[in-house]
Design an enzyme around this catalytic site. Sequence first.
Site, PDB file in Angstrom:
ATOM      1  N   LYS A  38       3.478   4.542   5.573  1.00 40.99           N
ATOM      2  CA  LYS A  38       2.912   3.679   6.619  1.00 40.99           C
ATOM      3  C   LYS A  38       3.021   2.218   6.181  1.00 40.99           C
ATOM      4  O   LYS A  38       2.491   1.835   5.127  1.00 40.99           O
ATOM      5  CB  LYS A  38       1.426   4.028   6.754  1.00 40.99           C
ATOM      6  CG  LYS A  38       0.960   4.318   8.159  1.00 40.99           C
ATOM      7  CD  LYS A  38      -0.494   4.774   8.068  1.00 40.99           C
ATOM      8  CE  LYS A  38      -1.169   4.781   9.385  1.00 40.99           C
ATOM      9  NZ  LYS A  38      -2.603   5.034   9.252  1.00 40.99           N
TER      10      LYS A  38
HETATM   11  C1  E4P Z   1      -4.413   5.338  12.397  1.00 43.61           C
HETATM   12  O1  E4P Z   1      -3.514   5.752  11.700  1.00 43.61           O
HETATM   13  C2  E4P Z   1      -5.628   4.699  11.882  1.00 43.61           C
HETATM   14  O2  E4P Z   1      -5.927   5.274  10.657  1.00 43.61           O
HETATM   15  C3  E4P Z   1      -6.828   4.935  12.757  1.00 43.61           C
HETATM   16  O3  E4P Z   1      -6.493   5.637  13.936  1.00 43.61           O
HETATM   17  C4  E4P Z   1      -7.711   3.752  12.963  1.00 43.61           C
HETATM   18  O4  E4P Z   1      -8.800   4.141  13.745  1.00 43.61           O
HETATM   19  P1  E4P Z   1     -10.116   3.236  13.876  1.00 43.61           P
HETATM   20  O5  E4P Z   1      -9.767   2.039  14.698  1.00 43.61           O
HETATM   21  O6  E4P Z   1     -11.098   4.125  14.588  1.00 43.61           O
HETATM   22  O7  E4P Z   1     -10.518   2.892  12.486  1.00 43.61           O
END
Ligand code: E4P
Length: 222
Positions: A83
Site C-alpha cells: 500500500k
Molecule cells: C483502508 O484501507 C483504510 O485502512 C480504512 O478503510 C480507513 O478507514 P477509517 O477512515 O474508518 O479509518
Amino acid sequence: MKFFLDTANIKDIREGQSMGVLDGVTTNPSLVAKEGQPFKDTIIEICNLVNGPVSVEVTATDLNGMLEQGRNYAKWHRNVVVKFPTTPEGVKACKTVSQEGIRVNMTLCFSATQALIVAKAGATYVSPFVGRLDDISTNGMTLVREIVQIYKNYDFPTQVLAASLRHPMHIVDAALAGAHVGTMPFKVLEMMFHHPLTDVGLEKFAQDWEKANLKNLEKAMK
Ligand code: E4P
C-alpha cells in the site's frame, strides 16, 4: 463484490474467516499500531490465515524509502499487496514496483483525478476513502461511482476497493456503484448478517413446530 476486513486484529480475522465470505484483509499503520504486536509477525500471521490479498502500508513518504519498504514487504508472503499513499512520490513508487510484478493498493484516494492517475501508474487497487469524505460533508460514495465509471470508460484493470466504510449501507451503496471490493471493520461484517425479520421468522417456525409436535403427541396418547 469481494469482502475484505479492515483490521490487524487476529481474533477478528479468524472469526471473519470462519464465516466463509472473507476474501482478503487491509491494514494501515494505525490499525497495526492498535494491536501492539510486532509488525512483521502480525502481517505474516494474517497472510497465513487469509487465502487472499493482504494490504500492507509503507510508512516512508520519500520515493526511495517507499520502494525499499514495499519491495521488502512483498518478500514476506505471496499474499502481500503493498500500500502506497496517493502522493506524487507514491505514484512513482507504484509505477516502478508494479512493473516488477508487485501488486499495489493506492490508498488515501480522495478524488477522481487521483484515481485516474493511479490506474495509469498500474495500481492493482485504488482505495477511495468514503467515510472520511462523509466526515467532511462531502458525499464519499459519489467518488466511488465516478471512479467505477471512469475505469469502465477506459477498461482500466485497476480494482475499486471502497474503503473507510463505516456501516452496512455503505456496503450496499458501494455494491450498487459497482466497487470490486469493500473493506470494512469486523463489526460491520457482523451487522450485515442480521435482520430482525429473520429472527422473528425463525422464532415463529420454532413455535409452530413445537405446537404441531404437541398436537401429534396428544393424538398419539388418545
Ligand atoms: C483502508 O484501507 C483504510 O485502512 C480504512 O478503510 C480507513 O478507514 P477509517 O477512515 O474508518 O479509518
